[in-house]
Design a protein around this motif. Sequence first.
Motif, short mmCIF file in Angstrom:
data_model
loop_
_atom_site.label_atom_id
_atom_site.label_comp_id
_atom_site.label_asym_id
_atom_site.label_seq_id
_atom_site.Cartn_x
_atom_site.Cartn_y
_atom_site.Cartn_z
N ASP A 64 14.63 -26.18 -8.71
CA ASP A 64 15.02 -28.09 -8.16
C ASP A 64 14.43 -28.30 -9.60
O ASP A 64 13.63 -29.13 -9.58
N MET A 65 15.45 -28.42 -10.47
CA MET A 65 14.66 -29.82 -12.27
C MET A 65 15.00 -30.74 -11.91
O MET A 65 14.24 -31.27 -12.67
N ALA A 66 15.63 -31.20 -10.98
CA ALA A 66 15.08 -33.01 -11.11
C ALA A 66 13.94 -33.31 -10.64
O ALA A 66 13.85 -34.28 -11.29
N SER A 67 12.88 -32.49 -9.23
CA SER A 67 12.28 -32.40 -9.05
C SER A 67 11.19 -32.14 -9.86
O SER A 67 10.04 -32.76 -9.70
N TYR A 68 11.56 -30.97 -10.76
CA TYR A 68 10.17 -30.42 -12.32
C TYR A 68 9.67 -32.47 -12.81
O TYR A 68 9.27 -32.09 -13.69
N THR A 69 11.64 -31.90 -13.20
CA THR A 69 11.92 -33.88 -13.86
C THR A 69 10.81 -34.70 -13.39
O THR A 69 10.08 -35.42 -14.75
N ALA A 70 11.22 -35.14 -12.63
CA ALA A 70 10.26 -36.00 -11.52
C ALA A 70 8.56 -35.75 -11.34
O ALA A 70 8.15 -37.05 -11.34
N ALA A 71 8.38 -34.65 -11.92
CA ALA A 71 6.92 -34.36 -12.01
C ALA A 71 6.05 -34.80 -13.23
O ALA A 71 4.91 -34.38 -13.55
N HIS A 72 7.11 -34.96 -14.19
CA HIS A 72 6.07 -35.68 -15.28
C HIS A 72 5.54 -37.07 -15.52
O HIS A 72 5.86 -37.64 -14.56
N ALA A 73 4.60 -37.09 -16.30
CA ALA A 73 3.97 -38.35 -16.07
C ALA A 73 4.63 -38.45 -16.92
O ALA A 73 5.36 -38.70 -17.84
N ALA A 74 5.00 -40.57 -16.97
CA ALA A 74 5.21 -41.34 -17.93
C ALA A 74 4.48 -41.74 -18.95
O ALA A 74 2.87 -41.66 -19.10
#
Length: 359
Positions: free
Chosen positions: A161-171
């Motif tokens: 789940d590539m989008a979910s992996y990305t969304a889990a990154h910190a700002a």
Amino acid sequence: MKAWLLILIMAAGAARAEGWPIPDWQVDKRDVDWQAVDAYVFPPRTASARSGIRSDALLIIRDGHIVHERYAAPTTASTAHLTWSVSKSVLATVLGVAQAEGRFQLKDAAARFYSPMQAHPDVRLVDLLHWASGLDWQEDYEYAPLKSSVVAMLYTRGHTDMASYTAAHAAVAKPGERFLYSSGDSNVLAAALRGMLDPGAYADYPWQALFTPLGIGNAVWERDGSGTFVGSSYLYLTARDLARIGLLMQREGRWADRQLLPASWVTFNRTLFSQAQAIPGEANPGGHWWLNQPRKGSAVPWPDAPTDTYAALGHLGQALYVLPKQKLVIVRYADDRDGSYSHNELLKRVLAALAKEGA
């Protein structure tokens, strides 16, 4: 770019009737000496070579006609080639159709269409299109594989789940304030597209919205384990089919008698993102396309090409160039093994060859 060279190229094509590849490309057999172009793009290749320019395809379209086409085996005109990050610009083109259908506005929050982005409620679609989500990201491939976000997303813990992996990154920055090239941003856009559509419509949407209207019949677009298109990387197209997307862009979103993309969307794609920092010799980001426009105080990235040139660019030398005033679309597929290939050098040689024809 020398003014006389541009004038010669434009004059040479002025009397040519506008062409469309409906159903197939027409070939313009005017005599142009492509020797200098081919010598650069297709140097001798050996099986043991681990460096240097390794081109698979070169296709040059002028005003809707093929003026030059060459392939290196095993690639042929019917080979659907991996486009790598050219996929990102094609994704942006699909999104342009979705915007024309009223499915979103640029300033909409990504979380409106993709719920995991609720962790980053201020990230807008326009920020993702500028690669400016503000999310922490490391895009290196070969040079830092253990620390690479993109390697983990594509091949290890993020691939289901590539989008979910990305969304889990910190700002690490405020959205819209810093350019940081991120394949993750592109895959969040691919997931957001899914949220814009009726249930069951997503799998066919790129074909319905873009590929079928353009006459593209052999596209392959891989999806991750969640069923989301890998908008960052895994679109396969023949050179001739990718050139159709370039022609659509070159003609301001018009395809024959249909305005498939809003002209305003094409303008957005090729408008410089003001927050990006210039890197000498490298194109500057627009709306998920790459621009030859200089940033204030910096040089033109590709000095021998017109400043309105823009491109879709991908790993290992994949490229789709659009030169609007010259009515040129150029596709290059490759397997480059080092950094010796120069966008500027190819464009300079193509323009010089066409100028000689008009002399």
